[in-house]
Each structure stands twice: as structure tokens, then as C-alpha cells.
Design an enzyme around this catalytic site. Sequence first.
Site, PDB file in Angstrom:
ATOM      1  N   CYS A 169      37.641  25.135  37.646  1.00  0.00           N
ATOM      2  CA  CYS A 169      39.099  25.051  37.731  1.00  0.00           C
ATOM      3  C   CYS A 169      39.590  24.392  39.017  1.00  0.00           C
ATOM      4  CB  CYS A 169      39.694  26.444  37.582  1.00  0.00           C
ATOM      5  SG  CYS A 169      39.118  27.270  36.087  1.00  0.00           S
ATOM      6  N   HIS A 309      47.210  29.632  42.696  1.00  0.00           N
ATOM      7  CA  HIS A 309      46.270  29.523  41.579  1.00  0.00           C
ATOM      8  C   HIS A 309      46.761  30.429  40.441  1.00  0.00           C
ATOM      9  CE1 HIS A 309      42.609  28.530  39.561  1.00  0.00           C
ATOM     10  NE2 HIS A 309      42.115  29.746  39.616  1.00  0.00           N
ATOM     11  N   GLU A 320      44.206  36.695  45.529  1.00  0.00           N
ATOM     12  CA  GLU A 320      44.975  35.599  46.106  1.00  0.00           C
ATOM     13  C   GLU A 320      46.143  36.129  46.932  1.00  0.00           C
ATOM     14  OE1 GLU A 320      46.814  31.224  44.929  1.00  0.00           O
ATOM     15  OE2 GLU A 320      46.408  32.665  43.324  1.00  0.00           O
ATOM     16  N   LYS A 341      51.139  28.158  36.133  1.00  0.00           N
ATOM     17  CA  LYS A 341      50.318  28.516  34.976  1.00  0.00           C
ATOM     18  C   LYS A 341      51.055  29.473  34.041  1.00  0.00           C
ATOM     19  CE  LYS A 341      45.699  27.929  37.034  1.00  0.00           C
ATOM     20  NZ  LYS A 341      46.071  27.533  38.416  1.00  0.00           N
ATOM     21  N   HIS A 346      46.405  27.978  31.789  1.00  0.00           N
ATOM     22  CA  HIS A 346      45.378  27.540  32.733  1.00  0.00           C
ATOM     23  C   HIS A 346      44.766  26.255  32.210  1.00  0.00           C
ATOM     24  CE1 HIS A 346      42.413  27.329  35.692  1.00  0.00           C
ATOM     25  NE2 HIS A 346      42.044  28.590  35.767  1.00  0.00           N
ATOM     26  N   PHE A 405      35.316  28.971  38.836  1.00  0.00           N
ATOM     27  CA  PHE A 405      34.060  29.686  38.610  1.00  0.00           C
ATOM     28  C   PHE A 405      32.960  29.030  39.436  1.00  0.00           C
ATOM     29  CE2 PHE A 405      35.088  31.245  33.995  1.00  0.00           C
ATOM     30  CZ  PHE A 405      36.012  32.136  34.520  1.00  0.00           C
TER      31      PHE A 405
END
Length: 419
Positions: A169, A309, A320, A341, A346, A405
Amino acid sequence: MPNYNFPKIVITGVGAVSPIGNNVEEFWQSMMDGKSGAAPISRFDASDFDTKFACEVKNFDPLLHMNKKEIQRLDLFTQYAISAATMAIEDAGLNFEKINKDRVGVIFGSGIGGMWTYHNQQQELYARGGKPDRISPFFIPMLISDIAPGQIAIRWGLKGPNYGTVSACATSSHSLSDALMNIQRGDADMMLVGGSEAVICPMGVGGFNSMRALSTRNDSPETASRPFDKDRDGFVMGEASGVLVLETLEHALNRGAKIYAEFAGIGLTDDAFHITQPAPGGEGAVRSMSLCIKDAGLTPNDIDYINAHGTSTPHNDRNETQAIKTVFGDRAYKMAISSTKSMTGHLLGAAGAIEAIATVLSIKESMIPPTINYFTQDPECDLDYTPNKSRKLEIHAAISNTFGFGGHNASLCFKAFEE
């Protein structure tokens, strides 16, 4: 402030294909209106899947930017990439007859690549009795993630640095970072940069479902992506492509280009902790944001807005938030933060590019996109996430965060352009 003597890098063009608009104008207006791109999946029968909805691109017409023969030889993620690149080139007012194309590069990422091509070719193979001669000679060139920058370069004859990035991502944030560094070291005057993803397919949705990463709020897709909300239950899968034109300030001024913002700094780190979960307290994000601010020659007090994010997953949003508090201290409670998002879903490998565009437009328009679907405050997520409605705010400097990831962290800093 870092002891660098790098040229200023500016953004002069943007292009987007997204679940909330197939051009930048529609995309931005939808954000200002707080529009959700989530709806029941239309690409395949998802009735047996735990998650039956996603943020698909809607009413996309590839014939606007390529012919039928080309479309047959391009995976959907590359079709999105070429469309977004075409729009960014037009927006930047580029005339490649007057530009040294040896000094124009393309760095472009996809987290997964041509998953629909793999799905369709595998189905064809099995349907024809497993005979390998049924595999298309275009299978591999359509599938591989780096084909998008290759196709963009071939289409416009761009012969500068060219490759794909892959970091889940954080993919297209790394594309932006690499492009910045290529220009700074003098390898190019201009870069087309971004990312694309189109993996809303049975294996894509099924794979993320098996990880329990996706929201299963099938009764209300539009409210399923709810970053930082107490009742968030996973992310909503999306697809998109975003492209930005980067160039040196000198190059931009010499050709009379309009300038959206300055690309001022980057911060790249890894958690080295877990394949999917962020490090406790967002430790890697703390370092990426801190490095980004330092690279831009700024201090935490200079940052007015963070495009977070903000995935709508329990672990990310909490960590976060903690990272932002660590980096900014008391100022964290006075800053504007939002997760786009909540509207786009996403976008995986395209997230960094699309969210960079949103951040740049926020600076240019002095507007903060909202975090929609913010209904119930989470005691562990207690900052100002610009709930539900866009907001007017003059922004001098902003950060866009993307985390992937594998523990990849990328933070990008953009500044209002001052002549």
C-alpha cells in the site's frame, strides 16, 4: 535543515481515475461533497463472499484514450494508468515536441499488478482442458506490474529512468519518492509518476477476506469505510490510478507551466516487526514522518494538515494516531487530519498517488477533505479527523502517509508554492 543543494521540485500536472470520479475535477468535487465510492461488487458474483461490496471505478471508458486493439492487450490496471497519464500530460500542458524526451522518466507502481489477467487466463486454461497452448502470448506482458511505466514510456517516447515500484500500500508513495530523488540527482528534468491498481476480483477479495482485513458491513456499503471511528471493522477495497507530473522549478518556469505545489520532502522507513500489523505505537510511522519533515527543512509546527493512511482497520488507525501524537506533541490536537479512504476505499498500490493528489489539491484550494462515516469517537483516536464535512483552511505544508504490508512506511511532504 539538511545540508543539500537540490533544486526545487514542483508538481505541474495531475490525472486520476477513481471510484469517485474519472477525472481530477470529478474526484475533487466528490471529496468536497463527502461522496462514498462504495457499492455492491459488479465485476463478478460476490454472493458467496464475506464481503460483497467494494469501491469500483464506475463508467470507465478506455476508448477515450486508447483503441480497441490496445485495450485487448492491456490489463485493466494499465488501462487506468494510461488514462490517468494522458490526463496528467494534458493538465501539465506538455508538448513533447518541445521537450527533451531523453530527460523525461516514468516511475510507476502497482502493488499486485494484472490479477484480472491472471484470473482470466487461468480460467481459459482450465476451460480448454489445461492445454498450455491456450495461454495468450500477451499473458506475461499484461500481468507484470512494471508494464504500466513501460507502456506509458512507449506511448510518448519517454526515454529517461523507467521502472515500477512494489511496496504494497506504500507502492506509489515510493514511486513519488524515487522520482524526486532521480530529479534531484540530475538524472531527469521531469518525471511522470504514480500508481495503479485493479484487483477487485474473486482472488483479490477472497484473499483479503481470508485475512479478515475487509469490512463485512454488507448492509451499508456507503458507510463501511469509517477510519478512526470506534466501530470500524476493516477496510473497503478500491481501485484507481493517479499520475503526477514532477519537474524542476527551473524547467517548469522556463516552459511557463502552472504549479500546484512544491514536493518538499520524503521519509521512508520499515517497521521490521510483522508482515501485516504496524509496529506498536506506530514506531515506524513516527520515524517516517520525522524524517519527512526534516528532509523538507521544516519543523512539526510547520505542518498544517495530514492526509492520513487511515485504513479503517483497528490496528492502523490506533497506531497512526499514536504516531502523530508522538511526532507533534500537543500540536497533534490542533492540526487538521483526514482519511480520504473513507470515500475512495483503500486503493492499495494506487493509494499513495491518489492521496498525494488529494493533498496537493488541498494546499492549492485551501480545503480539507472530510473523513466521512465518522459516527462514534474512539477514545484511542481522539484527534481532529475533519469529521463528515470538508473545511476551509489555509495550508502552508502538509504530509501524506502511506503504510504497507511488510512494514513499509512512506511519508511525503508538500508545500504551498511561493515564487
